[in-house]
Design a protein around this motif. Structure first.
Motif, PDB file in Angstrom:
ATOM      1  N   PHE A   1     -42.113  60.268 -42.012  1.00 17.94           N
ATOM      2  CA  PHE A   1     -40.878  58.952 -41.975  1.00 17.94           C
ATOM      3  C   PHE A   1     -40.931  59.069 -40.852  1.00 17.94           C
ATOM      4  O   PHE A   1     -40.949  57.776 -39.405  1.00 17.94           O
ATOM      5  CB  PHE A   1     -39.468  59.515 -42.496  1.00 17.94           C
ATOM      6  CG  PHE A   1     -39.132  59.680 -43.696  1.00 17.94           C
ATOM      7  CD1 PHE A   1     -40.401  58.609 -44.754  1.00 17.94           C
ATOM      8  CD2 PHE A   1     -38.576  60.006 -44.710  1.00 17.94           C
ATOM      9  CE1 PHE A   1     -40.645  58.785 -45.976  1.00 17.94           C
ATOM     10  CE2 PHE A   1     -38.709  60.077 -45.803  1.00 17.94           C
ATOM     11  CZ  PHE A   1     -38.842  59.526 -46.700  1.00 17.94           C
ATOM     12  N   GLY A   2     -41.143  60.344 -39.788  1.00 20.93           N
ATOM     13  CA  GLY A   2     -41.666  60.541 -38.626  1.00 20.93           C
ATOM     14  C   GLY A   2     -42.677  59.696 -37.822  1.00 20.93           C
ATOM     15  O   GLY A   2     -42.784  59.112 -36.968  1.00 20.93           O
ATOM     16  N   MET A   3     -43.271  60.230 -38.647  1.00 20.85           N
ATOM     17  CA  MET A   3     -44.914  58.751 -38.412  1.00 20.85           C
ATOM     18  C   MET A   3     -45.214  57.531 -38.622  1.00 20.85           C
ATOM     19  O   MET A   3     -45.283  56.625 -37.880  1.00 20.85           O
ATOM     20  CB  MET A   3     -45.878  59.600 -38.595  1.00 20.85           C
ATOM     21  CG  MET A   3     -45.912  61.513 -38.697  1.00 20.85           C
ATOM     22  SD  MET A   3     -47.203  61.034 -37.028  1.00 20.85           S
ATOM     23  CE  MET A   3     -48.577  60.420 -37.213  1.00 20.85           C
ATOM     24  N   VAL A   4     -44.321  57.122 -39.232  1.00 19.78           N
ATOM     25  CA  VAL A   4     -43.015  55.802 -39.644  1.00 19.78           C
ATOM     26  C   VAL A   4     -42.787  54.963 -37.827  1.00 19.78           C
ATOM     27  O   VAL A   4     -43.205  54.087 -37.580  1.00 19.78           O
ATOM     28  CB  VAL A   4     -42.676  54.990 -40.335  1.00 19.78           C
ATOM     29  CG1 VAL A   4     -42.629  53.595 -40.962  1.00 19.78           C
ATOM     30  CG2 VAL A   4     -43.703  55.904 -41.564  1.00 19.78           C
ATOM     31  N   ILE A   5     -42.021  56.218 -37.914  1.00 22.44           N
ATOM     32  CA  ILE A   5     -41.379  55.304 -35.910  1.00 22.44           C
ATOM     33  C   ILE A   5     -42.432  55.616 -35.672  1.00 22.44           C
ATOM     34  O   ILE A   5     -42.808  54.996 -34.247  1.00 22.44           O
ATOM     35  CB  ILE A   5     -40.435  56.741 -36.281  1.00 22.44           C
ATOM     36  CG1 ILE A   5     -39.023  55.954 -36.993  1.00 22.44           C
ATOM     37  CG2 ILE A   5     -40.025  55.906 -35.018  1.00 22.44           C
ATOM     38  CD1 ILE A   5     -37.971  57.424 -36.963  1.00 22.44           C
ATOM     39  N   ALA A   6     -43.014  56.454 -35.216  1.00 23.17           N
ATOM     40  CA  ALA A   6     -44.027  56.399 -33.709  1.00 23.17           C
ATOM     41  C   ALA A   6     -44.773  55.568 -34.077  1.00 23.17           C
ATOM     42  O   ALA A   6     -45.721  55.235 -33.348  1.00 23.17           O
ATOM     43  CB  ALA A   6     -45.007  58.044 -34.267  1.00 23.17           C
ATOM     44  N   SER A   7     -45.969  54.564 -35.871  1.00 24.56           N
ATOM     45  CA  SER A   7     -46.742  53.464 -35.512  1.00 24.56           C
ATOM     46  C   SER A   7     -45.523  53.054 -35.123  1.00 24.56           C
ATOM     47  O   SER A   7     -46.526  51.818 -34.358  1.00 24.56           O
ATOM     48  CB  SER A   7     -46.358  54.210 -37.113  1.00 24.56           C
ATOM     49  OG  SER A   7     -47.891  54.456 -37.298  1.00 24.56           O
ATOM     50  N   GLY A   8     -44.663  52.458 -35.051  1.00 20.57           N
ATOM     51  CA  GLY A   8     -43.691  51.446 -34.850  1.00 20.57           C
ATOM     52  C   GLY A   8     -43.790  50.956 -32.931  1.00 20.57           C
ATOM     53  O   GLY A   8     -43.888  50.865 -32.790  1.00 20.57           O
ATOM     54  N   VAL A   9     -43.187  52.277 -32.226  1.00 20.14           N
ATOM     55  CA  VAL A   9     -43.501  52.476 -31.234  1.00 20.14           C
ATOM     56  C   VAL A   9     -44.607  52.416 -30.553  1.00 20.14           C
ATOM     57  O   VAL A   9     -44.834  51.288 -29.725  1.00 20.14           O
ATOM     58  CB  VAL A   9     -43.165  54.127 -30.361  1.00 20.14           C
ATOM     59  CG1 VAL A   9     -42.620  54.268 -29.298  1.00 20.14           C
ATOM     60  CG2 VAL A   9     -41.417  54.098 -31.355  1.00 20.14           C
ATOM     61  N   LYS A  10     -45.886  52.774 -31.445  1.00 21.45           N
ATOM     62  CA  LYS A  10     -46.967  52.248 -31.018  1.00 21.45           C
ATOM     63  C   LYS A  10     -47.146  51.261 -30.604  1.00 21.45           C
ATOM     64  O   LYS A  10     -48.437  50.714 -29.572  1.00 21.45           O
ATOM     65  CB  LYS A  10     -47.808  52.770 -31.835  1.00 21.45           C
ATOM     66  CG  LYS A  10     -49.857  53.509 -30.811  1.00 21.45           C
ATOM     67  CD  LYS A  10     -50.641  53.947 -32.082  1.00 21.45           C
ATOM     68  CE  LYS A  10     -52.027  53.830 -31.301  1.00 21.45           C
ATOM     69  NZ  LYS A  10     -52.471  54.865 -32.061  1.00 21.45           N
TER      70      LYS A  10
END
Length: 444
Positions: free
Chosen positions: A345-354
């Motif tokens: 789930f944290g990687m999903v947020i990171a993908s969104g920020v990217k």
């Protein structure tokens, strides 16, 4: 050859386990909220897994008309949870499935129209939506880390140590392992955590003993669907938000795989989503969308081949047909799943920020779009009581933070783009803001 097949199977299983908690959480939440019987809940869990597998296989196709052909996993949409519960409470369970069928048909028939609306999904919108999805998933992961909200030992020191131990093990494996071993970090973390939980007496196999060996899917399990205007309109909006979510994930996975997406690719992906939602309605399951947490797993493992995800889809179909195997997978404690899924789930947020980083963040309108969308999305999720006096059809929509934030991002981007175009046309006719937004979209 055998080693390669085993590796593909193992990587596919890792994808299944990465999305499994989210896949079974939706039927658990909806089923318990609608007070279905234990037998009906078992059916919901099994048919959900089977339909997840069928939907995944449809989307991984790269046919002439259906399937985006990317290594994507489909699962039951969290966006639909609150609207389904509200529709069931106000109109009955038959209206839920009538509205899901209508939404699936609508998305399939108008897929080409959605494909021409990519101007509505520049990085500022898709990045905001993916970020909101990740933010909305994090509370679920954290609650699982504490043992699950229904657990009498919720927040116990044992649960927290177990989940944090799984999380730390995954991070350590990613830091020190290389190659194939690193790609299995999440699976190893879940297996080690389950073994530790078994030693602590936290693994129960009672559900396995009670589950049947084989189950055939039944169309209209809960009876004939009913088609009510209010629920249909609500589910159509849910379907549009699902399309927005999936569009963001499509672009994210396309970027991970190094494959630029065309309008035709998106249309085929939307058609597959529409068929998946229609199947969910016919078999009394759920609306389905592309799971963002598996995009995080692709980013984490660097394994981007479709055969791995096809294998994962086949595993899900088998789990749905053989409830005892599905029940065995459900024996993994919530705390163990929480420690693993919080990474995803944290990687999903990171993908969104990217994705947001590719937008023009010097543009004041883009900043306002991001700010208002995320603020309203988080606000709707954390303070749902603020909409208690709204009419029921509107309340069904605005009480879900992802829907609220996604619609806000779409409308504000459209509003500011049109406004910016008028202003820029008067000053610099050769560079309208809308065209600039489109250029940014093509870069993704």
């Amino acid at each position: 050859m055998k080693q390669r097949s085993f590796a593909v199977f193992t990587l596919g299983l890792q994808h299944v386990l990465a999305m499994y908690a989210g896949a079974i959480l939706v039927p658990l939440l909806v089923g318990r909220a609608l007070n279905v019987t234990s037998e009906q809940l078992s059916y919901l869990l099994a048919i959900d897994l089977l339909t997840c597998g069928v939907a995944t296989l449809l989307q991984t196709l790269r046919g002439a008309y259906i399937g985006i052909g990317l290594p994507v996993m489909l699962g039951s949409s969290f966006v639909a949870v609150t609207p389904m519960i509200a529709i069931g409470a106000n109109y009955g369970i038959h209206a839920i499935y009538g509205s899901i069928i209508a939404a699936g048909v609508f998305i399939f028939l108008f897929a080409r129209f959605f494909g021409k609306l990519t101007v509505l999904f520049p990085p500022v919108v898709t990045g905001t939506v993916v970020t909101l999805i990740g933010l909305s998933l994090v509370p679920t992961g954290v609650k699982n880390m504490a043992g699950g909200s229904a657990n009498p030992e919720y927040g116990s020191l044992e649960n927290l140590l177990l989940s944090v131990g799984v999380l730390m093990l995954i991070l350590v494996l990613n830091r020190f392992l290389k190659g194939f071993a690193r790609t299995l970090s999440v699976l190893i973390g879940i297996a080690a955590g389950t073994a530790a939980a078994a030693i602590m007496g936290k693994v129960s196999f009672s559900a396995v003993a009670e589950a049947p060996f084989f189950q055939i899917p039944k169309p209209f399990y809960f009876g004939a669907p009913s088609f009510e205007i209010g629920p249909i309109l609500t589910m159509l909006i849910v379907g549009i938000v699902i399309i927005v979510e999936s569009t963001g994930v499509f672009y994210a996975i396309g970027k991970i795989c190094g494959r630029p997406l065309t309008e035709k690719d998106l249309v085929k992906g939307y058609r597959a989503e529409g068929i998946a939602i229609l199947i969910g309605g016919l078999f009394n399951a759920f609306p389905y969308n592309t799971f963002a947490q598996n995009a995080g797993l692709l980013q984490l493992t660097k394994v981007k081949t479709r055969n791995v995800v096809v294998t994962a889809g086949c595993i899900l179909v088998c789990l749905g047909l053989i409830p005892k195997i599905a029940a065995l997978a459900s024996a993994v404690p919530a705390a163990v799943l929480g420690g693993a899924t919080v990474v995803m789930f944290g990687m999903v947020i990171a993908s969104g920020v990217k994705m947001l980083s590719t937008a023009d963040l010097t543009n004041q309108y883009h900043l306002l779009t991001i700010a208002c969308s995320i603020a309203l999305g988080i606000g709707a999720s954390t303070v749902p009581g603020i909409f208690a006096e709204f009419p029921a059809p509107i309340r069904i929509l605005v009480s879900d933070g992802t829907i609220t934030g996604s619609l806000t991002a779409i409308f504000l981007n459209l509003f500011f783009s049109l406004r910016g175009k008028k202003e820029t046309t008067a000053q610099k006719p050769e560079l309208p803001v809308l065209d600039h937004t489109l250029a940014l979209e093509k870069e993704v």
